[in-house]
Write a protein that holds these residues in place. Structure first.
Motif, PDB file in Angstrom:
ATOM      1  N   VAL A 283       0.776  -1.192   0.002  1.00 44.83           N
ATOM      2  CA  VAL A 283      -0.018  -0.350  -0.061  1.00 44.83           C
ATOM      3  C   VAL A 283       1.107   1.273   0.077  1.00 44.83           C
ATOM      4  CG1 VAL A 283      -1.750   1.200   0.983  1.00 44.83           C
ATOM      5  CG2 VAL A 283      -1.811  -0.992   1.421  1.00 44.83           C
ATOM      6  N   ASP A 284       0.535   2.145  -0.861  1.00 45.36           N
ATOM      7  CA  ASP A 284       1.389   3.507  -1.078  1.00 45.36           C
ATOM      8  C   ASP A 284       1.090   4.333   0.230  1.00 45.36           C
ATOM      9  OD1 ASP A 284       2.384   5.994  -1.412  1.00 45.36           O
ATOM     10  OD2 ASP A 284       1.831   5.917  -3.738  1.00 45.36           O
ATOM     11  N   VAL A 285       1.953   4.394   1.173  1.00 43.65           N
ATOM     12  CA  VAL A 285       1.681   5.392   2.458  1.00 43.65           C
ATOM     13  C   VAL A 285       2.463   6.713   2.350  1.00 43.65           C
ATOM     14  CG1 VAL A 285       1.001   3.411   3.853  1.00 43.65           C
ATOM     15  CG2 VAL A 285       3.366   3.835   3.556  1.00 43.65           C
ATOM     16  N   THR A 286       2.685   6.987   1.025  1.00 49.48           N
ATOM     17  CA  THR A 286       3.541   8.380   0.916  1.00 49.48           C
ATOM     18  C   THR A 286       2.597   9.478   1.715  1.00 49.48           C
ATOM     19  OG1 THR A 286       4.462   7.515  -1.158  1.00 49.48           O
ATOM     20  CG2 THR A 286       4.853   9.635  -0.566  1.00 49.48           C
ATOM     21  N   GLU A 287       1.511   9.686   1.420  1.00 50.80           N
ATOM     22  CA  GLU A 287       0.730  10.686   1.903  1.00 50.80           C
ATOM     23  C   GLU A 287       0.792  10.581   3.373  1.00 50.80           C
ATOM     24  OE1 GLU A 287      -1.402  14.079   2.148  1.00 50.80           O
ATOM     25  OE2 GLU A 287      -0.300  13.406   0.438  1.00 50.80           O
ATOM     26  N   ALA A 288       0.542   9.479   3.971  1.00 47.42           N
ATOM     27  CA  ALA A 288       0.240   9.332   5.327  1.00 47.42           C
ATOM     28  C   ALA A 288       1.598   9.756   6.067  1.00 47.42           C
ATOM     29  CB  ALA A 288      -0.216   7.821   5.548  1.00 47.42           C
ATOM     30  N   ARG A 289       2.614   9.190   5.631  1.00 45.95           N
ATOM     31  CA  ARG A 289       3.981   9.640   6.190  1.00 45.95           C
ATOM     32  C   ARG A 289       4.360  11.050   6.177  1.00 45.95           C
ATOM     33  NH1 ARG A 289       7.737   5.502   8.077  1.00 45.95           N
ATOM     34  NH2 ARG A 289       9.313   6.093   6.457  1.00 45.95           N
ATOM     35  N   ALA A 290       3.925  11.674   5.087  1.00 48.31           N
ATOM     36  CA  ALA A 290       4.167  13.202   4.716  1.00 48.31           C
ATOM     37  C   ALA A 290       3.351  13.905   5.679  1.00 48.31           C
ATOM     38  CB  ALA A 290       3.819  13.470   3.393  1.00 48.31           C
ATOM     39  N   ARG A 291       1.996  13.372   6.369  1.00 51.66           N
ATOM     40  CA  ARG A 291       1.135  14.265   7.051  1.00 51.66           C
ATOM     41  C   ARG A 291       1.715  14.054   8.608  1.00 51.66           C
ATOM     42  NH1 ARG A 291      -5.011  13.650   5.193  1.00 51.66           N
ATOM     43  NH2 ARG A 291      -4.773  14.022   2.830  1.00 51.66           N
ATOM     44  N   ILE A 292       2.018  12.806   8.944  1.00 49.55           N
ATOM     45  CA  ILE A 292       2.592  12.298  10.227  1.00 49.55           C
ATOM     46  C   ILE A 292       3.965  13.330  10.367  1.00 49.55           C
ATOM     47  CG2 ILE A 292       3.939  10.626  11.507  1.00 49.55           C
ATOM     48  CD1 ILE A 292       1.887   8.632  10.382  1.00 49.55           C
ATOM     49  N   ASP A 293       5.088  13.214   9.387  1.00 50.54           N
ATOM     50  CA  ASP A 293       6.008  14.296   9.336  1.00 50.54           C
ATOM     51  C   ASP A 293       5.661  15.611   9.570  1.00 50.54           C
ATOM     52  OD1 ASP A 293       7.661  12.118   8.954  1.00 50.54           O
ATOM     53  OD2 ASP A 293       7.958  12.491   6.787  1.00 50.54           O
TER      54      ASP A 293
ATOM     55  N   THR B 152       9.285   8.388  -6.820  1.00 51.32           N
ATOM     56  CA  THR B 152       9.464   7.590  -5.625  1.00 51.32           C
ATOM     57  C   THR B 152       8.644   7.510  -4.766  1.00 51.32           C
ATOM     58  OG1 THR B 152      11.855   7.432  -6.209  1.00 51.32           O
ATOM     59  CG2 THR B 152      11.240   6.585  -4.217  1.00 51.32           C
ATOM     60  N   ARG B 153       8.038   6.437  -4.315  1.00 50.75           N
ATOM     61  CA  ARG B 153       7.012   6.492  -3.153  1.00 50.75           C
ATOM     62  C   ARG B 153       7.368   5.456  -2.139  1.00 50.75           C
ATOM     63  NH1 ARG B 153       3.331  10.358  -3.800  1.00 50.75           N
ATOM     64  NH2 ARG B 153       1.629   9.216  -3.253  1.00 50.75           N
ATOM     65  N   GLU B 154       6.666   5.538  -1.152  1.00 53.36           N
ATOM     66  CA  GLU B 154       6.900   4.717   0.158  1.00 53.36           C
ATOM     67  C   GLU B 154       5.668   3.669   0.148  1.00 53.36           C
ATOM     68  OE1 GLU B 154       9.178   7.057   3.594  1.00 53.36           O
ATOM     69  OE2 GLU B 154       7.487   8.022   3.014  1.00 53.36           O
ATOM     70  N   PHE B 155       6.135   2.482   0.306  1.00 55.57           N
ATOM     71  CA  PHE B 155       5.227   1.181   0.025  1.00 55.57           C
ATOM     72  C   PHE B 155       5.257   0.469   1.506  1.00 55.57           C
ATOM     73  CE2 PHE B 155       4.972   2.510  -4.126  1.00 55.57           C
ATOM     74  CZ  PHE B 155       3.852   2.013  -4.698  1.00 55.57           C
ATOM     75  N   LEU B 156       4.043   0.492   2.085  1.00 57.86           N
ATOM     76  CA  LEU B 156       4.066  -0.654   3.222  1.00 57.86           C
ATOM     77  C   LEU B 156       3.499  -1.918   2.863  1.00 57.86           C
ATOM     78  CD1 LEU B 156       3.549  -0.882   6.447  1.00 57.86           C
ATOM     79  CD2 LEU B 156       1.119  -0.049   6.131  1.00 57.86           C
ATOM     80  N   HIS B 157       4.179  -3.067   3.565  1.00 57.93           N
ATOM     81  CA  HIS B 157       4.058  -4.115   3.001  1.00 57.93           C
ATOM     82  C   HIS B 157       2.936  -4.837   4.375  1.00 57.93           C
ATOM     83  CE1 HIS B 157       7.622  -3.607   0.844  1.00 57.93           C
ATOM     84  NE2 HIS B 157       7.460  -4.583   0.295  1.00 57.93           N
TER      85      HIS B 157
END
Length: 267
Positions: free
Chosen positions: A37-47, A220-225
């Motif tokens: 799952v692409d969690v790039t947006e979630a990680r950016a908001r947490i940051d 480049t995106r961040e993907f959660l496994h």
């Protein structure tokens, strides 16, 4: 004859309980789905929240919030079959999570149940997880529990059959679904597969980077496994697939996390 430097250590009652749980869980009709799952947006908001407040929201709390919402949309996933063959569908989503805390001087992941997670914010779930992490030992065993763990194995393992026999009792003791965050103990992508005594368990693996087309541009995106495990005796494949799709969509949309210009929904 033992080599010099070898040592013998007692097998703790806690580990005995873990062995019993794994053996009982291995008898269930579990099906595992491996998803990214692409969690790039979630990680950016947490940051962004951390940059403003100085405190980093628990990623596990965010996952639990999305999981509870997905189960509210697919309530028959939040169910157990009892000893009479009836299916108990629960309204409340009680999520059993692993929190890292100190037990006997060691940092370990121990279980904690987040009650009624479906009606709670990420901030509320985060605060409870942090409180559990600060507690001395949330799984301190009573004298009766210590004695029970010294019973013969076949008697101890009867406890872990509670979901099949008495779902309401299991809910009171251990919640209705589980989230195991093995990714918090390491770095990089990857899945983990484990037996479970729950109808639904989510095993959170690592986060890795890979390219993805976004609005026609390669970035480049961040993907959660994630490993989504379901009990096929209770849930069929099609409903499980729809639930997993909804869960993934909520994670990608950063459900429950405010946008950078909106800081009111974390309270």
């Amino acid at each position: 004859m033992r080599d010099r430097g070898d040592r013998l250590e007692p097998f703790s009652p806690r580990r005995r309980g873990t062995v019993d749980y794994m053996r009982a869980a291995g008898r269930r009709s579990n099906v595992h789905g491996l998803v990214t799952v692409d969690v790039t947006e979630a990680r950016a908001r947490i940051d962004a929240i951390e940059a403003e407040t100085g405190e980093r929201l628990s990623f596990t709390a965010f996952v639990v919030c999305c999981l509870a919402r997905a189960l509210a949309d697919h309530p028959r996933m939040n169910a157990y079959r009892d000893w009479r063959g009836r299916v108990h569908v629960f309204d409340d989503v009680d999520v059993n999570v692993l929190v890292e805390t100190t037990v006997d001087g060691d940092r370990l992941g121990v279980p904690h149940v987040l009650r009624a997670a479906g009606g709670r914010s990420v901030r509320s779930l985060h605060d409870e997880i942090r409180a559990a992490q600060r507690s001395r030992d949330p799984t301190d065993l009573s004298a009766v529990e210590h004695a029970a763990l010294r019973l013969p194995g076949f008697l101890r393992r009867l406890v872990w059959r509670l979901p099949q026999w008495f779902p309401r009792r299991w809910k009171a003791v251990a919640g209705t679904v589980a989230v195991t965050s093995v990714g918090m103990f390491g770095a990089g992508g990857g899945w983990a597969i484990t037996p479970t005594n729950y109808t639904v368990q989510v095993t959170v693996g690592g986060i890795g980077e890979r390219p993805r087309l976004v609005d026609g541009e390669l970035t480049t995106r961040e993907f959660l496994h994630l490993t989504v495990t379901v009990d096929h005796d209770v849930v069929d494949g099609a409903p499980a697939t729809r639930f997993t799709s909804r869960f993934g969509a909520l994670l990608e949309a950063a459900h429950g996390l405010p946008e950078p210009d909106d800081h009111t929904t974390t309270a």
